[in-house]
Design a protein around this motif. Sequence first.
Motif, mmCIF file in Angstrom:
data_model
loop_
_atom_site.group_PDB
_atom_site.id
_atom_site.type_symbol
_atom_site.label_atom_id
_atom_site.label_comp_id
_atom_site.label_asym_id
_atom_site.label_seq_id
_atom_site.Cartn_x
_atom_site.Cartn_y
_atom_site.Cartn_z
ATOM 1 N N ASP A 42 -67.462 -23.854 -0.304
ATOM 2 C CA ASP A 42 -68.169 -22.974 0.622
ATOM 3 C C ASP A 42 -68.338 -23.638 1.989
ATOM 4 O O ASP A 42 -68.162 -22.996 3.020
ATOM 5 C CB ASP A 42 -69.536 -22.588 0.054
ATOM 6 N N ARG A 92 -67.010 -22.454 5.751
ATOM 7 C CA ARG A 92 -67.856 -22.366 6.952
ATOM 8 C C ARG A 92 -67.249 -23.151 8.116
ATOM 9 O O ARG A 92 -67.551 -22.875 9.270
ATOM 10 C CB ARG A 92 -69.256 -22.879 6.656
ATOM 11 N N CYS A 93 -66.429 -24.142 7.766
ATOM 12 C CA CYS A 93 -65.742 -24.964 8.783
ATOM 13 C C CYS A 93 -64.313 -24.478 9.018
ATOM 14 O O CYS A 93 -63.469 -25.239 9.484
ATOM 15 C CB CYS A 93 -65.723 -26.426 8.339
ATOM 16 N N ASN A 112 -75.008 -25.148 5.602
ATOM 17 C CA ASN A 112 -73.686 -25.287 6.208
ATOM 18 C C ASN A 112 -72.846 -26.375 5.565
ATOM 19 O O ASN A 112 -71.615 -26.278 5.546
ATOM 20 C CB ASN A 112 -73.812 -25.531 7.712
#
Length: 120
Positions: A17, A21-22, A70
């Motif tokens: 995940d 996000r990156c 994050n």
Amino acid sequence: MNRVIEALEQEHCDVEDALKRCMNMEDLYLELLELFAQDDQIDRLLEAYENKEAADVFFHSHTLKGVYTNLGMKHLFELDEPIVERTRDKQPDSVFGLEENVRALYEEHKRIAAIIRENI
């Protein structure tokens, strides 16, 4: 696979995940992990808690909650969430009774940061 990513997966971090996000840029994720391992936000949270500064406890814990999300650090997120919610109103008495929560978060955060530094 990168050593630090393997180490975080062993710690039940949701690396998949976090990489999404990156934008699946592993180098970016590794750079963010390195910044995390060097950041003193957790120290500022502990200091704010010790000084019973509810607004600052909320600020630092809320900031960390976003960082944990994050970076895929679900366990740290779960430790932090009660601190954020209890201090959301920023009232001075909201910090009372949070010592175990803050200490547990602090110790776990420092442990994960050390794992990152050892493997980066």
